[in-house]
Design a protein around this motif. Structure first.
Motif, short mmCIF file in Angstrom:
data_model
loop_
_atom_site.label_atom_id
_atom_site.label_comp_id
_atom_site.label_asym_id
_atom_site.label_seq_id
_atom_site.Cartn_x
_atom_site.Cartn_y
_atom_site.Cartn_z
N VAL A 1 0.83 -1.20 0.00
CA VAL A 1 0.00 0.00 0.00
C VAL A 1 0.86 1.26 0.00
N GLY A 2 1.98 1.21 0.73
CA GLY A 2 2.85 2.38 0.82
C GLY A 2 3.78 2.28 2.01
N GLN A 3 4.18 3.43 2.53
CA GLN A 3 5.06 3.49 3.69
C GLN A 3 4.59 4.55 4.68
N LYS A 4 4.95 4.35 5.94
CA LYS A 4 4.68 5.34 6.96
C LYS A 4 5.98 5.62 7.70
N GLN A 5 6.34 6.90 7.79
CA GLN A 5 7.55 7.31 8.49
C GLN A 5 7.17 8.09 9.75
N ILE A 6 7.89 7.83 10.82
CA ILE A 6 7.66 8.50 12.10
C ILE A 6 8.94 9.19 12.53
N PHE A 7 8.84 10.46 12.91
CA PHE A 7 9.98 11.21 13.45
C PHE A 7 9.57 11.72 14.83
N ILE A 8 10.39 11.43 15.84
CA ILE A 8 10.09 11.83 17.21
C ILE A 8 11.28 12.58 17.80
N LYS A 9 10.99 13.74 18.38
CA LYS A 9 12.02 14.51 19.07
C LYS A 9 11.37 15.16 20.28
N GLY A 10 11.71 14.70 21.48
CA GLY A 10 11.09 15.24 22.69
C GLY A 10 9.60 14.98 22.68
N ASN A 11 8.80 16.07 22.77
CA ASN A 11 7.34 15.95 22.76
C ASN A 11 6.76 16.12 21.35
N SER A 12 7.61 16.34 20.37
CA SER A 12 7.14 16.56 19.00
C SER A 12 7.16 15.28 18.19
N CYS A 13 6.19 15.16 17.28
CA CYS A 13 6.09 13.97 16.44
C CYS A 13 5.62 14.37 15.05
N LYS A 14 6.20 13.74 14.04
CA LYS A 14 5.78 13.95 12.66
C LYS A 14 5.60 12.59 12.01
N THR A 15 4.43 12.36 11.42
CA THR A 15 4.20 11.12 10.69
C THR A 15 3.94 11.46 9.23
N ILE A 16 4.50 10.66 8.34
CA ILE A 16 4.31 10.85 6.90
C ILE A 16 3.78 9.54 6.31
N LEU B 1 18.03 5.68 15.71
CA LEU B 1 18.05 6.38 17.00
C LEU B 1 18.97 7.61 16.98
N SER B 2 19.34 8.07 15.78
CA SER B 2 20.20 9.25 15.66
C SER B 2 19.43 10.52 15.99
N PRO B 3 20.13 11.60 16.38
CA PRO B 3 19.45 12.89 16.64
C PRO B 3 18.71 13.40 15.41
N ILE B 4 17.59 14.08 15.65
CA ILE B 4 16.76 14.63 14.58
C ILE B 4 16.79 16.15 14.68
N THR B 5 17.01 16.83 13.54
CA THR B 5 17.08 18.29 13.55
C THR B 5 15.68 18.88 13.65
N LEU B 6 15.58 20.08 14.22
CA LEU B 6 14.29 20.74 14.42
C LEU B 6 13.59 21.09 13.12
N ASN B 7 14.36 21.31 12.05
CA ASN B 7 13.72 21.70 10.79
C ASN B 7 12.86 20.61 10.18
#
Length: 203
Positions: free
Chosen positions: A47-62, A184-190
């Motif tokens: 069907v596709g892919q789902k990506q999750i980015f987590i940094k502290g209390n912030s989360c982005k799903t694509i 588990l690498s650091p994620i930039t704020l941008n």
């Protein structure tokens, strides 16, 4: 009064500490899931892919499919979330209430005794059932847990990082999400920034 030898007291203290520290909290991580649809006959299609980015209390799903891309950005400490939708050349932005993402009431949860391995992480499985007749089989590792677990609201009570989950509707339709990469690498704020001028805002 029973007095334990010092060496036994030390051993018991270490055992308690190790059990409490078993699950490590991870403040930054990225997860990629492959998504497959499973037919009533057992046939599987991508069907596709789902990506999750987590940094502290912030989360982005694509969520990426051949037909569209949908992005959700939220912070667990804030009341609103942003949804971005890209359909062909059309791009839309919408603000939603984070509280509105709450799922239907959970009516049952049952742990399986099976231990499996995904991406070299030992995992266990739990089945969740809701009042609307849908259910989800969740396989997770309890070696670590991200600071944001609710990129799927059903994961709120899962004590670890979800490696695989399969949603089964009351009609028997199945969608499988299977992790193929954990970073588990650091994620930039941008990563969480949005150029709103590129989108048409909708209500």
């Amino acid at each position: 009064m029973l007095r334990l030898p010092p060496i036994i007291v030390c051993f018991l203290s270490c055992a308690v500490f190790q059990s409490q520290a078993q699950t490590k909290v991870v403040g930054e991580c990225a997860i990629t899931y492959d998504i497959h649809q499973i037919s009533m006959k057992g046939d599987t299609s991508s069907v596709g892919q789902k990506q999750i980015f987590i940094k502290g209390n912030s989360c982005k799903t694509i969520l990426k499919t051949p037909a569209f891309t949908q992005t959700l950005i939220f912070n667990t400490q804030q009341d609103t979330a942003i949804i971005l939708k890209e359909i062909g050349l059309n791009k839309f932005l919408q603000y939603i209430l984070y509280a509105s993402m709450q799922p239907v009431n959970l009516v049952a949860s049952k742990k399986n005794g099976t231990i499996s391995t995904i991406l070299d992480y030992p995992c266990e499985t739990i089945t969740l059932s809701w009042a609307d007749g849908n259910s989800m089989e969740v396989t997770y590792t309890n070696l670590f847990i991200p600071t944001v677990t609710v990129y799927e609201q059903a994961f709120k009570e899962i004590p670890g990082l979800v490696m695989r989950y399969q949603l089964t509707s009351k009609e028997g339709n199945k969608i499988l999400y299977n992790a193929n990469k954990i970073d588990l690498s650091p994620i930039t704020l941008n990563v969480f920034e949005v150029n709103k001028s590129n989108y048409q805002q909708i209500n």
